[in-house]
Design an enzyme around this catalytic site. Structure first.
Site, PDB file in Angstrom:
ATOM      1  CE1 TYR A  91      -4.216  -2.576  -0.002  1.00 35.32           C
ATOM      2  CE2 TYR A  91      -2.828  -3.749   2.106  1.00 35.32           C
ATOM      3  CZ  TYR A  91      -4.226  -3.027   1.446  1.00 35.32           C
ATOM      4  OH  TYR A  91      -4.874  -4.404   1.012  1.00 35.32           O
ATOM      5  CG  ASP A 150      -0.833 -12.730   7.613  1.00 34.41           C
ATOM      6  OD1 ASP A 150      -0.449 -13.534   8.884  1.00 34.41           O
ATOM      7  OD2 ASP A 150      -2.330 -12.655   7.043  1.00 34.41           O
ATOM      8  CG  HIS A 415       1.948  -8.027  -3.387  1.00 34.66           C
ATOM      9  ND1 HIS A 415       2.552  -8.787  -2.659  1.00 34.66           N
ATOM     10  CD2 HIS A 415       1.170  -7.296  -2.440  1.00 34.66           C
ATOM     11  CE1 HIS A 415       2.698  -9.199  -1.701  1.00 34.66           C
ATOM     12  NE2 HIS A 415       1.620  -8.311  -1.314  1.00 34.66           N
ATOM     13  CE1 TYR A 498      -8.047  -3.641   2.576  1.00 33.76           C
ATOM     14  CE2 TYR A 498      -8.140  -2.211   4.520  1.00 33.76           C
ATOM     15  CZ  TYR A 498      -7.393  -2.955   3.324  1.00 33.76           C
ATOM     16  OH  TYR A 498      -6.203  -4.347   3.591  1.00 33.76           O
ATOM     17  NE  ARG A 499      -3.802  -0.576   3.895  1.00 37.05           N
ATOM     18  CZ  ARG A 499      -3.104  -1.447   5.085  1.00 37.05           C
ATOM     19  NH1 ARG A 499      -3.574  -2.371   5.378  1.00 37.05           N
ATOM     20  NH2 ARG A 499      -1.996  -1.362   5.572  1.00 37.05           N
TER      21      ARG A 499
HETATM   22  C1  FAD Z   1       2.684 -10.088   2.723  1.00 36.49           C
HETATM   23  C2  FAD Z   1       1.834  -8.991   3.640  1.00 36.49           C
HETATM   24  C3  FAD Z   1       0.824  -9.354   4.254  1.00 36.49           C
HETATM   25  C4  FAD Z   1       0.751  -8.375   5.143  1.00 36.49           C
HETATM   26  N1  FAD Z   1      -0.564  -8.128   5.648  1.00 36.49           N
HETATM   27  C5  FAD Z   1      -1.074  -7.850   5.924  1.00 36.49           C
HETATM   28  C6  FAD Z   1      -2.571  -7.989   7.150  1.00 36.49           C
HETATM   29  O1  FAD Z   1      -2.855  -9.085   8.034  1.00 36.49           O
HETATM   30  N2  FAD Z   1      -3.450  -6.456   7.583  1.00 36.49           N
HETATM   31  C7  FAD Z   1      -3.043  -5.647   7.699  1.00 36.49           C
HETATM   32  O2  FAD Z   1      -3.810  -4.531   7.613  1.00 36.49           O
HETATM   33  N3  FAD Z   1      -2.209  -5.249   6.444  1.00 36.49           N
HETATM   34  C8  FAD Z   1      -1.151  -5.813   5.484  1.00 36.49           C
HETATM   35  N4  FAD Z   1       0.044  -5.585   4.947  1.00 36.49           N
HETATM   36  C9  FAD Z   1       0.199  -4.303   4.751  1.00 36.49           C
HETATM   37  C10 FAD Z   1       1.782  -3.863   5.995  1.00 36.49           C
HETATM   38  O3  FAD Z   1       2.180  -4.151   5.509  1.00 36.49           O
HETATM   39  C11 FAD Z   1       0.786  -2.889   7.107  1.00 36.49           C
HETATM   40  O4  FAD Z   1      -0.559  -3.205   7.211  1.00 36.49           O
HETATM   41  C12 FAD Z   1       1.838  -2.663   7.679  1.00 36.49           C
HETATM   42  O5  FAD Z   1       1.084  -2.439   9.227  1.00 36.49           O
HETATM   43  C13 FAD Z   1       1.468  -0.907   7.480  1.00 36.49           C
HETATM   44  O6  FAD Z   1       2.572  -0.622   8.163  1.00 36.49           O
HETATM   45  P1  FAD Z   1       3.308  -0.027   9.035  1.00 36.49           P
HETATM   46  O7  FAD Z   1       2.045  -0.613  10.305  1.00 36.49           O
HETATM   47  O8  FAD Z   1       4.418   0.379   9.351  1.00 36.49           O
HETATM   48  O9  FAD Z   1       1.908   1.807   9.163  1.00 36.49           O
HETATM   49  P2  FAD Z   1       2.761   2.707   8.212  1.00 36.49           P
HETATM   50  O10 FAD Z   1       3.675   2.482   6.615  1.00 36.49           O
HETATM   51  O11 FAD Z   1       3.935   3.651   9.173  1.00 36.49           O
HETATM   52  O12 FAD Z   1       1.742   3.929   7.907  1.00 36.49           O
HETATM   53  C14 FAD Z   1       0.809   3.675   7.451  1.00 36.49           C
HETATM   54  C15 FAD Z   1       0.734   5.354   6.731  1.00 36.49           C
HETATM   55  O13 FAD Z   1      -0.534   5.284   7.251  1.00 36.49           O
HETATM   56  C16 FAD Z   1      -0.103   7.102   7.538  1.00 36.49           C
HETATM   57  N5  FAD Z   1       1.050   7.446   9.134  1.00 36.49           N
HETATM   58  C17 FAD Z   1       1.431   6.700   9.657  1.00 36.49           C
HETATM   59  N6  FAD Z   1       1.855   6.622  10.807  1.00 36.49           N
HETATM   60  C18 FAD Z   1       1.282   8.222  10.800  1.00 36.49           C
HETATM   61  C19 FAD Z   1       1.252   8.817  11.825  1.00 36.49           C
HETATM   62  N7  FAD Z   1       1.730   9.097  12.865  1.00 36.49           N
HETATM   63  N8  FAD Z   1       0.019  10.310  11.881  1.00 36.49           N
HETATM   64  C20 FAD Z   1       0.014  10.118  10.643  1.00 36.49           C
HETATM   65  N9  FAD Z   1      -0.042   9.738   9.234  1.00 36.49           N
HETATM   66  C21 FAD Z   1       0.358   8.486   9.651  1.00 36.49           C
HETATM   67  C22 FAD Z   1       0.966   7.528   6.468  1.00 36.49           C
HETATM   68  O14 FAD Z   1       0.705   7.606   5.037  1.00 36.49           O
HETATM   69  C23 FAD Z   1       1.893   6.197   6.368  1.00 36.49           C
HETATM   70  O15 FAD Z   1       2.398   5.628   5.572  1.00 36.49           O
HETATM   71  C24 FAD Z   1       0.373  -7.128   4.777  1.00 36.49           C
HETATM   72  C25 FAD Z   1       1.848  -6.778   3.736  1.00 36.49           C
HETATM   73  C26 FAD Z   1       2.174  -7.554   3.347  1.00 36.49           C
HETATM   74  C27 FAD Z   1       3.805  -7.282   2.115  1.00 36.49           C
END
Ligand code: FAD
Length: 553
Positions: A91, A150, A415, A498-499
């Protein structure tokens, strides 16, 4: 060094100097090597000039430093892009939506401010990862579970702000819904607390969500209205036991009552784990089977071997076929199956499973398979056998899906997910398959077979189609085009995503167009009022600051 769009090199140099004064020189990153760390490893623009990249990054250590950085950015009109742990693969990763923005990296703010066992909540900073929170709880011996996605290296705050999901009870699976209270730094550097947090000395900030007056928390998710510096989350008290059981039905059309009964049981909390749909006949594994395959060495999922079957499946094309129904019953292969999970007292789980069986018995020919039964916490041996997030245990094993294996001999480089929400009915699953199969044929997409949706959300289904990202510019261009066409196809049928990764945020926001885009106009009005210089996460989820909108029009 890249300079953010619309900023003079002198102003940018001055802003960088002031960022260094605010957070310390070593926490401002400007070298190509350091800034490259913020590239999106799954970027669909890899190798193209349009790849979204940062110009620099700045990593504050606390809320006061965030305020200072935001004020400097606001003064020089430098666009900044906050990330928590920045692991948003699929994403957008940690790359900004507006190329050239400065990433505001909040990973250093990794304090767990409170974990309250009695009332089952946590208050954390953005850099706290799921692994951090899990370890803290384990070390303190608290009887609490965290609902994890995950990949365990992400953060409760980053994941929730992008409205991600997990695997435990329905009230925890939707990570934004399970938050309670936030602290936000606005574009002018002011701090705001939501819910009960607005009351000085509040004693229930993490226990009562809505506070008093309009509930504005949702405005800080999938948006660009503030930098979230603290957030509370409700945690799941460790249940006493876990039980699973699988319902197997014999005919194509049985999917309709199967979903109806499942919804009843989930909405009345008879089953309280994430349901898991599959089709033994069509060779579609349930998520738990799929994950188990990967954990056990990535052997391909076993499909019925009968040579006549693929032709029959192809002929039916996802529709009801008396031939396939007859085959499934003769060979005693389930057409559909659904694994139910129960968390709670062992006796209650057994009674709930018995009641579920009673309800599903309305479907002629239904069969039941007994599943795992665990007294919790799991033993070390049990832990190695299960899909860990279903037991609140963070892991990274899901990444093996993208690795080279027998199941995936030619893996992609990454992906991007096309993830539309559809109604929670069997009819909608059939309809969506008809529509997406037709579109896939037209646009030559790889997901031609019948697909089953995921059940993360309580009241709707979500289809998750992975578009590959390749080291092939032409293929990526084609996939981006197909993705956009699919967005339109889905919207024409009333299904919205949704996203989505930044590459498609404008296109998707554009489909949420009721009454001449009234919703987007509302977002833009808010954006212009609270961030008039448009410095925060410009373009995120299709919300662009005024100067960019004007330049585009
Ligand atoms: C193999 C695989 C499996 C996955 N499975 C899942 C799953 O089961 N469920 C799921 O939900 N996702 C999944 N994902 C997607 C993703 O990896 C996760 O959602 C991950 O937790 C998002 O990264 P993060 O928590 O570091 O968020 P970040 O990258 O830190 O934040 C996401 C976005 O939110 C905004 N943001 C973040 N923090 C702030 C802040 N403090 N203030 C304002 N804006 C902010 C920014 O725009 C940022 O780009 C998967 C991805 C892969 C590759």
């Amino acid at each position: 060094m890249k300079v953010p769009p619309g900023i003079s090199a002198n102003d940018f140099a001055e802003a960088i100097k002031q960022f260094e004064e605010a957070v310390g020189k070593e926490w401002v990153f400007t070298s190509d090597e350091d800034v490259a760390m913020y590239r999106d490893a799954y970027s669909p623009f890899m190798g193209e000039p349009d790849e979204l990249v940062a110009s620099a990054a700045v990593a504050p250590d606390g809320v006061e430093q965030v305020q200072k950085v935001v004020r400097i950015a606001n003064h020089y009109k430098v666009p900044i892009y906050p990330v928590s742990t920045g692991k948003n693969l699929g994403y957008g990763g940690s790359a900004p939506v507006l190329s050239g923005s400065v990433v505001l990296d909040l990973k250093r703010m990794n304090r767990i401010l409170e974990v309250n066992e009695r009332n089952a909540f946590a208050l954390v900073e953005p850099g706290v990862s799921y692994f951090d929170l899990y370890r803290y709880i384990q070390e303190k011996g608290l009887k609490l579970w965290v609902d994890v996605p995950d990949p365990g290296w992400g953060s409760p705050i980053g994941n929730a702000l992008d409205r991600g999901g997990g695997y435990l009870m329905p009230q925890y699976r939707n990570h934004f819904d399970s938050h309670c209270g936030m602290e936000v730094v606005l574009a002018n550097g002011e701090i705001l607390r939501t819910g009960m947090g607005a009351l000085p000395g509040a004693q229930t900030w993490q226990q009562y969500k809505s506070g008093f007056g309009p509930w504005i928390d949702g405005m800080f998710s999938q948006s660009n209205f503030g930098v979230v510096t603290k957030m509370g989350f409700w945690l799941m008290p460790e249940p006493d036991a876990y039980l699973s059981g699988t319902v197997v039905v014999p005919r194509h059309d049985d999917l309709i009552p199967l979903v109806n009964i499942l919804n009843y049981l989930e909405n009345t909390r008879v089953t309280n784990g994430m349901p898991d749909l599959g089709s033994p006949l069509l060779g579609i594994p349930m998520l738990s089977e799929f994950v188990a395959r990967f954990d056990q060495g990535s052997t391909p999922f076993e499909r019925p071997q009968d040579p006549e079957l693929p032709a029959m499946i192809a002929k039916a094309g996802g529709e009801a076929s008396p031939e396939l129904d007859e085959y499934a019953q003769r060979k005693r292969i389930g057409y559909w199956n659904c694994k139910l999970s129960f968390y709670g007292a062992a006796k209650a789980n057994a009674a709930n499973w018995a009641f579920a069986k009673e309800k599903f018995s309305a479907i002629p020919g239904v069969k039941f398979e007994e599943g795992e039964s665990y007294k919790l916490p799991l033993t070390p041996e049990q832990r190695e056998k299960v899909h860990k997030p279903q037991f609140g245990i963070p892991s990274l094993s899901m990444f093996s899906i993208g690795a080279r294996s027998a199941m995936n001999p030619e893996p992609a480089s990454g992906h991007m997910w096309f993830s539309p929400i559809i109604p929670r009915t069997g009819e909608a699953i059939f309809e969506a398959n008809r529509v997406f199969a037709q579109a896939a044929k037209e646009f030559r997409l790889p997901f031609l077979n019948f697909n089953l949706p995921s059940t993360y959300w309580e009241r709707s289904f979500i289809f998750i189609f992975a578009f590959p990202v390749l080291r092939d510019v032409e293929a990526n261009k084609k996939n981006r085009e197909s993705f956009k066409r699919l967005i339109k196809v889905a919207a024409d049928h009333g299904w919205g995503e949704y996203r989505t990764p930044p590459a498609f945020q404008d296109a998707i926001m554009n489909t949420y167009s009721f009454n001449n885009h009234a919703l987007l106009h509302f977002h833009e009005t808010v954006k212009d009022a609270i961030d008039p210089n448009g410095i925060l996460s410009a373009g995120r989820y299709g919300i662009w600051p005024k100067h960019v909108r004007e330049a585009k029009s």
